[in-house]
Each structure stands twice: as C-alpha cells, then as structure tokens.
Design a protein around this motif. Structure first.
Motif, short mmCIF file in Angstrom:
data_model
loop_
_atom_site.label_atom_id
_atom_site.label_comp_id
_atom_site.label_asym_id
_atom_site.label_seq_id
_atom_site.Cartn_x
_atom_site.Cartn_y
_atom_site.Cartn_z
N ARG A 1 0.92 -1.48 -0.14
CA ARG A 1 0.12 -0.15 0.02
C ARG A 1 0.96 1.36 0.18
O ARG A 1 1.73 1.22 0.71
N ILE A 2 0.63 2.07 -0.85
CA ILE A 2 1.37 3.36 -0.78
C ILE A 2 0.68 4.16 0.41
O ILE A 2 -0.63 4.53 0.56
N PRO A 3 1.38 4.84 1.29
CA PRO A 3 0.88 5.50 2.40
C PRO A 3 0.03 6.65 2.16
O PRO A 3 0.44 7.44 1.07
N GLY A 4 -1.03 6.72 2.78
CA GLY A 4 -1.73 8.05 2.59
C GLY A 4 -3.29 7.61 1.97
O GLY A 4 -3.61 6.43 1.79
N SER A 5 -4.23 8.72 1.87
CA SER A 5 -5.50 8.59 1.25
C SER A 5 -5.60 9.97 0.48
O SER A 5 -5.25 10.85 0.89
N TRP A 6 -6.24 9.63 -0.34
CA TRP A 6 -6.78 10.86 -1.45
C TRP A 6 -8.21 11.17 -1.59
O TRP A 6 -8.98 10.13 -1.86
N PRO A 7 -8.71 12.15 -1.36
CA PRO A 7 -10.09 12.54 -1.28
C PRO A 7 -10.43 12.65 -2.60
O PRO A 7 -9.68 13.13 -3.56
N LEU A 8 -11.66 12.00 -3.11
CA LEU A 8 -12.30 12.06 -4.32
C LEU A 8 -13.44 12.87 -4.32
O LEU A 8 -13.58 13.57 -3.20
N LYS A 9 -14.39 12.73 -5.26
CA LYS A 9 -15.85 13.51 -4.89
C LYS A 9 -16.35 12.91 -3.76
O LYS A 9 -16.45 11.62 -3.69
N PRO A 10 -16.71 13.61 -2.81
CA PRO A 10 -17.55 13.31 -1.56
C PRO A 10 -18.48 12.20 -1.85
O PRO A 10 -19.27 12.65 -2.94
N PRO A 11 -18.70 11.16 -1.13
CA PRO A 11 -17.85 10.60 -0.03
C PRO A 11 -16.85 9.70 -0.31
O PRO A 11 -16.49 8.81 0.53
N TYR A 12 -16.43 9.73 -1.67
CA TYR A 12 -15.26 8.74 -2.01
C TYR A 12 -13.84 9.06 -1.57
O TYR A 12 -13.66 10.34 -1.50
N GLU A 13 -13.28 8.27 -1.19
CA GLU A 13 -11.83 8.42 -0.78
C GLU A 13 -10.87 7.16 -1.25
O GLU A 13 -11.31 6.18 -1.44
N MET A 14 -9.61 7.45 -1.92
CA MET A 14 -8.88 6.72 -2.64
C MET A 14 -7.73 6.29 -1.94
O MET A 14 -7.10 6.98 -1.16
N TRP A 15 -7.52 4.69 -1.83
CA TRP A 15 -6.29 4.36 -1.36
C TRP A 15 -5.44 3.52 -2.46
O TRP A 15 -6.17 2.91 -3.43
N VAL A 16 -4.12 3.69 -2.55
CA VAL A 16 -3.44 3.15 -3.52
C VAL A 16 -2.48 2.01 -3.27
O VAL A 16 -1.98 2.14 -2.27
N TRP A 17 -2.54 0.94 -3.93
CA TRP A 17 -1.54 -0.30 -3.57
C TRP A 17 -0.64 -0.19 -5.00
O TRP A 17 -1.23 -0.09 -6.14
N THR A 18 0.74 -0.88 -4.95
CA THR A 18 1.31 -1.21 -5.89
C THR A 18 1.05 -2.47 -6.31
O THR A 18 0.26 -3.25 -5.24
#
Length: 137
Positions: free
Chosen positions: A67-84
């Motif tokens: 997992r790439i540390p952090g989270s990124w807000p998208l259009k509410p109520p969505y939040e993105m987490w990213v993995w390699t």
C-alpha cells in the motif's frame, strides 16, 4: 455525517513502468487518465477489491504488493487508497474492457505526458516518489 466510500487504485508496475488508463465515462471524466481500480464492495477487503477490479476492467490476473501510504479525497463521499500491484505469471496483457478506451505503460520520465484526472495527481506523485526507481525519474 455521510460515511466514506473506499475506492482502491492500482499502481500496476511492470519493468519500471506504470500503467495509466484513459477514462471513457462518465462524461465529466472522459479523456482523463487515472490509476485503474474501483469501489470496495460491502464486506470486501480492499486488496481483494483491487484484484477484482483489475480483472473486470483490464482482464488481468494481478496481485497487490504494497500500500502506498496516504489516502486521497475524491468527489465526496469517496476516498482513494492506492496499492502497488503486479501481473501474475501467465496473466493476459492489460486491455481496456470497462470504463477505459486506452491504456499506456509510462516510464517515470513520461509520467506527466498524459493529462491525469486532478484527483489522481497527488496519488500519482506518491507512487512516483515511493514506488518507482529514482534513477529513472
């Protein structure tokens, strides 16, 4: 307060390259580039959702790595987490099946050659900093 909805994104890496996917829908996102992925279904683990989404959207057999540390807000109520992620041995080559009309493998020096969707830019920066070889940037 609205509960957040988790979206998972894949930094699909192969030979030092990152896979970018161009959206074909919805109209407001069409033509923009993103990290492939999608929503986590109720009761689904994020890593399993990412593997499922990569299979549905790109026709690949992939596995999450880190997992790439952090989270990124998208259009509410969505939040993105990213993995390699990486393709499993024997997987088909990625192809656009759902929600995308073009894919590109980008070298670190080419990362900004496509118009990323604004909400993906911070996540792509994090992938570039944390997961791609600094000698290739």
């Amino acid at each position: 307060m609205t509960e957040r909805i988790l979206v998972v994104g894949a930094a699909l890496l192969d030979g030092g390259r990152l896979l970018a996917a161009r959206r074909s829908a919805p109209p407001e996102a069409a033509g923009g580039w993103e990290l492939p992925g999608g929503k986590v279904e109720p009761g689904e683990k994020p890593e399993a959702a990412l593997v499922r989404e990569l299979h549905e959207e790109l026709g690949v057999d992939a596995e999450t790595v880190d997992r790439i540390p952090g989270s990124w807000p998208l259009k509410p109520p969505y939040e993105m987490w990213v993995w390699t992620a990486r393709l499993r041995p024997g997987s088909a080559a990625p192809r656009p099946l759902q929600e995308h009309d073009e894919l590109r493998w980008l070298q670190p020096s080419d990362i900004w050659s496509v118009p990323w969707l604004p909400q993906d830019v911070p996540a792509v920066r994090a992938v570039l900093e944390r997961a791609m070889s600094p000698t290739e940037r």
